[in-house]
Design a protein around this motif. Structure first.
Motif, mmCIF file in Angstrom:
data_model
loop_
_atom_site.group_PDB
_atom_site.id
_atom_site.type_symbol
_atom_site.label_atom_id
_atom_site.label_comp_id
_atom_site.label_asym_id
_atom_site.label_seq_id
_atom_site.Cartn_x
_atom_site.Cartn_y
_atom_site.Cartn_z
ATOM 1 N N MET A 104 -9.066 19.958 -11.129
ATOM 2 C CA MET A 104 -8.543 18.611 -11.376
ATOM 3 C C MET A 104 -9.573 17.744 -12.366
ATOM 4 S SD MET A 104 -6.958 17.462 -7.429
ATOM 5 C CE MET A 104 -5.507 18.280 -6.814
ATOM 6 N N ILE A 105 -10.639 17.709 -11.861
ATOM 7 C CA ILE A 105 -11.945 16.907 -12.387
ATOM 8 C C ILE A 105 -12.250 17.445 -13.722
ATOM 9 C CG2 ILE A 105 -14.396 15.987 -12.185
ATOM 10 C CD1 ILE A 105 -14.172 16.539 -9.054
ATOM 11 N N ASN A 106 -12.096 18.854 -13.667
ATOM 12 C CA ASN A 106 -12.137 19.144 -15.384
ATOM 13 C C ASN A 106 -11.203 18.770 -16.419
ATOM 14 O OD1 ASN A 106 -14.544 20.997 -16.228
ATOM 15 N ND2 ASN A 106 -13.773 22.450 -14.315
ATOM 16 N N ALA A 107 -10.077 18.505 -15.451
ATOM 17 C CA ALA A 107 -8.633 17.923 -16.368
ATOM 18 C C ALA A 107 -8.879 16.649 -16.738
ATOM 19 C CB ALA A 107 -7.575 18.303 -15.437
ATOM 20 N N LEU A 108 -9.531 15.760 -15.715
ATOM 21 C CA LEU A 108 -9.313 14.446 -15.848
ATOM 22 C C LEU A 108 -10.808 13.946 -16.829
ATOM 23 C CD1 LEU A 108 -8.977 13.153 -12.158
ATOM 24 C CD2 LEU A 108 -7.220 13.558 -14.080
ATOM 25 N N SER A 109 -11.624 14.978 -16.854
ATOM 26 C CA SER A 109 -12.916 14.668 -17.655
ATOM 27 C C SER A 109 -12.344 14.368 -19.038
ATOM 28 C CB SER A 109 -13.836 16.091 -17.611
ATOM 29 O OG SER A 109 -14.743 15.638 -18.835
ATOM 30 N N GLY A 110 -13.078 13.142 -19.608
ATOM 31 C CA GLY A 110 -13.067 13.043 -21.208
ATOM 32 C C GLY A 110 -11.513 12.229 -21.465
ATOM 33 N N ASN A 111 -10.735 12.239 -20.408
ATOM 34 C CA ASN A 111 -9.376 11.771 -20.414
ATOM 35 C C ASN A 111 -8.914 10.447 -19.719
ATOM 36 O OD1 ASN A 111 -8.391 13.756 -22.469
ATOM 37 N ND2 ASN A 111 -8.574 15.251 -20.425
ATOM 38 N N THR A 112 -7.779 9.942 -20.144
ATOM 39 C CA THR A 112 -7.153 8.913 -19.250
ATOM 40 C C THR A 112 -6.113 9.400 -18.525
ATOM 41 O OG1 THR A 112 -7.903 7.294 -20.924
ATOM 42 C CG2 THR A 112 -6.164 6.818 -19.597
ATOM 43 N N HIS A 113 -5.873 9.040 -17.228
ATOM 44 C CA HIS A 113 -4.986 9.300 -16.350
ATOM 45 C C HIS A 113 -4.427 8.181 -15.529
ATOM 46 C CE1 HIS A 113 -8.605 9.449 -13.844
ATOM 47 N NE2 HIS A 113 -7.855 8.958 -12.903
ATOM 48 N N GLU A 114 -3.333 8.345 -14.931
ATOM 49 C CA GLU A 114 -2.823 7.545 -14.196
ATOM 50 C C GLU A 114 -2.921 7.383 -12.474
ATOM 51 O OE1 GLU A 114 -1.742 6.619 -17.671
ATOM 52 O OE2 GLU A 114 -0.841 8.372 -17.026
ATOM 53 N N VAL A 115 -2.995 6.386 -11.941
ATOM 54 C CA VAL A 115 -2.951 6.402 -10.490
ATOM 55 C C VAL A 115 -1.898 5.598 -10.077
ATOM 56 C CG1 VAL A 115 -4.370 6.138 -8.297
ATOM 57 C CG2 VAL A 115 -5.467 6.773 -10.547
ATOM 58 N N TYR A 116 -0.887 6.231 -9.044
ATOM 59 C CA TYR A 116 0.009 5.523 -8.640
ATOM 60 C C TYR A 116 -0.086 5.450 -7.309
ATOM 61 C CZ TYR A 116 2.661 6.682 -12.965
ATOM 62 O OH TYR A 116 3.154 6.743 -14.237
ATOM 63 N N SER A 117 0.051 4.029 -6.638
ATOM 64 C CA SER A 117 0.018 3.983 -5.238
ATOM 65 C C SER A 117 1.347 3.059 -4.709
ATOM 66 C CB SER A 117 -1.188 2.969 -4.887
ATOM 67 O OG SER A 117 -2.233 3.947 -4.818
ATOM 68 N N ALA A 118 1.988 3.662 -3.853
ATOM 69 C CA ALA A 118 2.922 2.872 -3.015
ATOM 70 C C ALA A 118 2.642 2.489 -1.702
ATOM 71 C CB ALA A 118 4.362 3.849 -3.223
ATOM 72 N N ALA A 119 3.295 1.210 -1.284
ATOM 73 C CA ALA A 119 3.246 0.789 0.164
ATOM 74 C C ALA A 119 4.646 0.502 0.394
ATOM 75 C CB ALA A 119 2.526 -0.380 0.041
ATOM 76 N N ILE A 120 4.938 0.805 1.781
ATOM 77 C CA ILE A 120 6.446 0.239 2.469
ATOM 78 C C ILE A 120 5.720 -0.673 3.549
ATOM 79 C CG2 ILE A 120 8.117 1.075 3.913
ATOM 80 C CD1 ILE A 120 9.026 1.991 1.133
ATOM 81 N N ILE A 121 6.419 -1.733 3.618
ATOM 82 C CA ILE A 121 6.130 -2.777 4.697
ATOM 83 C C ILE A 121 7.462 -3.061 5.321
ATOM 84 C CG2 ILE A 121 5.129 -5.010 5.367
ATOM 85 C CD1 ILE A 121 3.708 -5.154 2.526
ATOM 86 N N LYS A 122 7.665 -2.663 6.670
ATOM 87 C CA LYS A 122 9.042 -2.868 7.185
ATOM 88 C C LYS A 122 9.105 -3.413 8.518
ATOM 89 C CE LYS A 122 11.135 1.335 8.706
ATOM 90 N NZ LYS A 122 12.089 2.688 8.402
ATOM 91 N N SER A 123 9.883 -4.223 8.987
ATOM 92 C CA SER A 123 10.173 -4.504 10.396
ATOM 93 C C SER A 123 11.677 -4.095 10.627
ATOM 94 C CB SER A 123 9.784 -6.067 10.590
ATOM 95 O OG SER A 123 10.601 -6.521 9.916
ATOM 96 N N ARG A 124 12.181 -4.853 11.669
ATOM 97 C CA ARG A 124 13.718 -4.633 12.100
ATOM 98 C C ARG A 124 14.105 -5.738 11.346
ATOM 99 N NH1 ARG A 124 14.694 -3.135 18.289
ATOM 100 N NH2 ARG A 124 13.505 -1.250 18.445
ATOM 101 N N ASP A 125 13.574 -6.885 10.546
ATOM 102 C CA ASP A 125 14.272 -7.711 9.956
ATOM 103 C C ASP A 125 14.071 -7.603 8.240
ATOM 104 O OD1 ASP A 125 12.746 -9.741 12.371
ATOM 105 O OD2 ASP A 125 14.901 -8.801 12.348
ATOM 106 N N PHE A 126 13.153 -6.847 7.832
ATOM 107 C CA PHE A 126 12.869 -6.828 6.494
ATOM 108 C C PHE A 126 12.259 -5.433 5.979
ATOM 109 C CE2 PHE A 126 8.151 -7.042 5.849
ATOM 110 C CZ PHE A 126 7.781 -7.623 6.962
ATOM 111 N N GLU A 127 12.401 -5.154 4.768
ATOM 112 C CA GLU A 127 11.629 -4.029 4.251
ATOM 113 C C GLU A 127 11.125 -4.542 2.797
ATOM 114 O OE1 GLU A 127 12.733 0.439 2.452
ATOM 115 O OE2 GLU A 127 12.795 0.235 4.612
#
Ligand SMILES: Cc1cn([C@H]2C[C@H](O)[C@@H](COP(=O)(O)OP(=O)(O)OP(=O)(O)O)O2)c(=O)[nH]c1=O
Length: 184
Positions: free
Chosen positions: A89-112
Motif C-alpha cells: 500500500m505505502i509503496n503504491a501511495l508513495s509519490g502519488n495522489t490518492h483519495e480518502v473517503y469517510s462516511a458517517a451515519i447518524i440515526k435515531s428513531r426519528d431521523f437519519e
C-alpha cells in the motif's frame, strides 16, 4: 438524548470529544467483508450503515457510525492485514495522489443523516528505508491505506485537498452540525 458512538476507532472517539460531544461507545460486531462494492463511496456508506444496523436503537438514543477507505488507481485500501500488504500500500501511495473517503451515519428513531466526504492526499516519494522503518513502528495496521496522517504518517504528506478530519476518519464538522441540527 443519549449518543452512542458505534466505533472502536480511537480517532473517531477523540474527534467527538474535541468538539464537546458526550457519548458512550458500543462497538458493533460486523463482518465488513459483507460489503463487496468496489466503488469507494458506496463501500464506506454501506459499511457505516452495516455498523449502524448492527446496534440496538432504543428510545431517546442517537447512534453514530463511520467508515474510512483509501482509494488509489481504482483499488480500495482498507486496514492492512500483513507487513507485506502494508508495504504494498505505502509503496503504491508513495509519490502519488490518492483519495480518502469517510462516511458517517447518524440515526435515531426519528431521523437519519448520511454524510460522505472525500479528501485528496499527495505523498512525497518515499525511500525504501523510510517505508520499512514506518512499517516496523506498527502504526499502519489499524489504519486504512496503512498510514496515519495524524501520527508519523504526517511526514509523508506533501499536500492535501479537502477536510483533514475526513482523512483521520470522521468529517467531524459535518457530523457536529448534523447533531446540532437535531438538537443534540
Ligand atoms: C487514512 C487514515 C485512516 N485512519 C484510520 C481511521 C479508521 O480508524 C481506520 C479505518 O478503519 P475503519 O474500518 O473505518 O474503522 P475502525 O476499524 O478503525 O473502527 P470501527 O470500524 O470500529 O469504526 O483508519 C487514520 O487514523 N488516519 C489516516 O490518515
Amino acid at each position: 438524548m443519549k449518543i452512542i458512538l458505534g466505533s472502536s476507532s480511537p480517532r473517531r472517539q477523540s474527534l467527538l470529544k474535541q468538539v464537546g460531544i458526550s457519548f458512550e461507545v458500543e462497538v458493533p460486531n460486523v463482518d465488513e467483508k459483507l460489503i463487496t462494492s468496489t466503488d469507494p463511496q458506496t463501500k464506506v456508506i454501506e459499511t457505516a450503515r452495516l455498523k449502524a444496523d448492527a446496534l440496538q436503537l432504543p428510545e431517546n438514543t442517537t447512534i453514530i457510525t463511520g467508515d474510512t477507505v483509501v482509494s488509489f488507481n481504482n483499488e480500495i485500501f482498507e486496514k492492512p492485514t500483513s507487513k507485506e500488504e502494508a508495504r504494498k500500500m505505502i509503496n503504491a501511495l508513495s509519490g502519488n495522489t490518492h483519495e480518502v473517503y469517510s462516511a458517517a451515519i447518524i440515526k435515531s428513531r426519528d431521523f437519519e443523516e448520511k454524510i460522505i466526504s472525500k479528501a485528496s492526499v499527495s505523498f512525497f516519494s518515499l525511500s525504501h528505508q523510510e517505508i520499512e522503518d514506518y512499517i516496523n513502528t506498527g502504526e499502519p495496521y489499524d489504519k486504512a491505506g496503512a498510514y496515519g496522517i495524524q501520527d508519523f504518517g504526517a511526514s509523508f504528506v506533501e499536500s492535501i485537498q479537502g477536510d483533514y478530519y475526513t482523512i483521520v476518519g470522521l468529517p467531524i464538522a459535518r457530523v457536529y452540525r448534523a447533531l446540532k441540527k437535531h438538537g443534540l
